[in-house]
Write an enzyme that holds these catalytic residues in place. Sequence first.
Site, PDB file in Angstrom:
ATOM      1  N   SER A 193      29.755  24.543  32.398  1.00  0.00           N
ATOM      2  CA  SER A 193      31.176  24.213  32.423  1.00  0.00           C
ATOM      3  C   SER A 193      31.824  24.493  31.071  1.00  0.00           C
ATOM      4  O   SER A 193      31.817  25.626  30.598  1.00  0.00           O
ATOM      5  CB  SER A 193      31.351  22.745  32.854  1.00  0.00           C
ATOM      6  OG  SER A 193      32.709  22.433  33.057  1.00  0.00           O
ATOM      7  N   ASP A 347      33.828  25.528  43.893  1.00  0.00           N
ATOM      8  CA  ASP A 347      34.224  25.283  42.508  1.00  0.00           C
ATOM      9  C   ASP A 347      35.515  26.041  42.224  1.00  0.00           C
ATOM     10  O   ASP A 347      35.590  27.253  42.452  1.00  0.00           O
ATOM     11  CB  ASP A 347      33.103  25.758  41.570  1.00  0.00           C
ATOM     12  CG  ASP A 347      33.439  25.598  40.099  1.00  0.00           C
ATOM     13  OD1 ASP A 347      34.444  24.945  39.768  1.00  0.00           O
ATOM     14  OD2 ASP A 347      32.666  26.129  39.275  1.00  0.00           O
ATOM     15  N   HIS A 377      31.160  22.204  41.366  1.00  0.00           N
ATOM     16  CA  HIS A 377      31.225  22.106  39.913  1.00  0.00           C
ATOM     17  C   HIS A 377      30.592  20.797  39.425  1.00  0.00           C
ATOM     18  O   HIS A 377      30.937  19.722  39.893  1.00  0.00           O
ATOM     19  CB  HIS A 377      32.679  22.176  39.434  1.00  0.00           C
ATOM     20  CG  HIS A 377      32.802  22.429  37.971  1.00  0.00           C
ATOM     21  ND1 HIS A 377      32.868  23.701  37.441  1.00  0.00           N
ATOM     22  CD2 HIS A 377      32.833  21.591  36.904  1.00  0.00           C
ATOM     23  CE1 HIS A 377      32.952  23.617  36.126  1.00  0.00           C
ATOM     24  NE2 HIS A 377      32.926  22.349  35.776  1.00  0.00           N
TER      25      HIS A 377
END
Length: 407
Positions: A193, A347, A377
């Site tokens: 991320s 995501d 995610h």
Amino acid sequence: MWDLALIFLAAACVFSLGVTLWVICSHFFTVHIPAAVGHPVKLRVLHCIFQLLLTWGMIFEKLRICSMPQFFCFMQDLPPLKYDPDVVVTDFRFGTIPVKLYQPKASTCTLKPGIVYYHGGGGVMGSLKTHHGICSRLCKESDSVVLAVGYRKLPKHKFPVPVRDCLVATIHFLKSLDAYGVDPARVVVCGDSFGGAIAAVVCQQLVDRPDLPRIRAQILIYAILQALDLQTPSFQQRKNIPLLTWSFICYFFFQNLDFSSSWQEVIMKGAHLPAEVWEKYRKWLGPENIPERFKERGYQLKPHEPMNEAAYLEVSVVLDVMCSPLIAEDDIVSQLPETCIVSCEYDALRDNSLLYKKRLEDLGVPVTWHHMEDGFHGVLRTIDMSFLHFPCSMRILSALVQFVKGL
């Protein structure tokens, strides 16, 4: 006195129950869980817990008790760490930057791969503790030395402080590989991320450093790679799917980059940048760069609205390659090392990975791509969450281990 205390306690309980019910109702009214996501009930429970922590953090922030990021980080770091007997963990600092070093316990004379890991969390949450299990497993299963970097983050530190902290820590590590038994020809930068964005930036920043060992590979796990276009197919299709919903994306962007929240609609419509900027970067950001199969479900091409000059003056930092590594120039991207990219279908940031993959491949950089069809995610973080564990997290870890072993 006791009556007053009981009244206060009862009021606190009722208020807490009300907050919990509000979070649950909000979840069911605003969040979409596709049937194809593995273990949808688990995901609902995980997201409700996540939202409950965020909501209490916001309440404490309004009451001026502490900021939301401080509350969230306090809560996430409460569980005790679990140590693997086969991994030696050492805590120390590079100057003021805290790091954790993970080394396989079995001593050998051979040099091992080195992995510098930057945790995710949007610069809001995440820590050395939250990613301890991931780093420990990565160390043990890939037989590598792992250095996890505890960069500074919100509320006190905004962009580009986290990136600079990680760059400084990485340079320290590269200058002392012998001390850690790391092979200078097999150093990998890795992140998930927000940490994936940092890994991409660090890699780009180090391509012109002949005084340092060259980075052998980069691993980008559902990384945030550009902050220009928030109308890609995945943003449109997945913006209401946890854990990265549209509201949290806005909070992350506006807090980290210090934007006024009043520009949310302007940015959504693409009116924060001039037409010539969109034209310049269309070759890298345009939807034609995304495979057709990812545009079949709920995507509508929307023209960018005329530029709002006031917004542009405030948000033009999104054009900084330290903020949007996907738009770095060809002469930098072409020098990048072998890359492993992990993307998740559910995501909102999925297309960041697809666009960067294409850029790298077009410039001759070898790319290994793993797409998790049932992933969302933040799923890697569930690897140590017992009953909230998702099998997809183990597949991601296995892919990373195989990639490192193959270097």
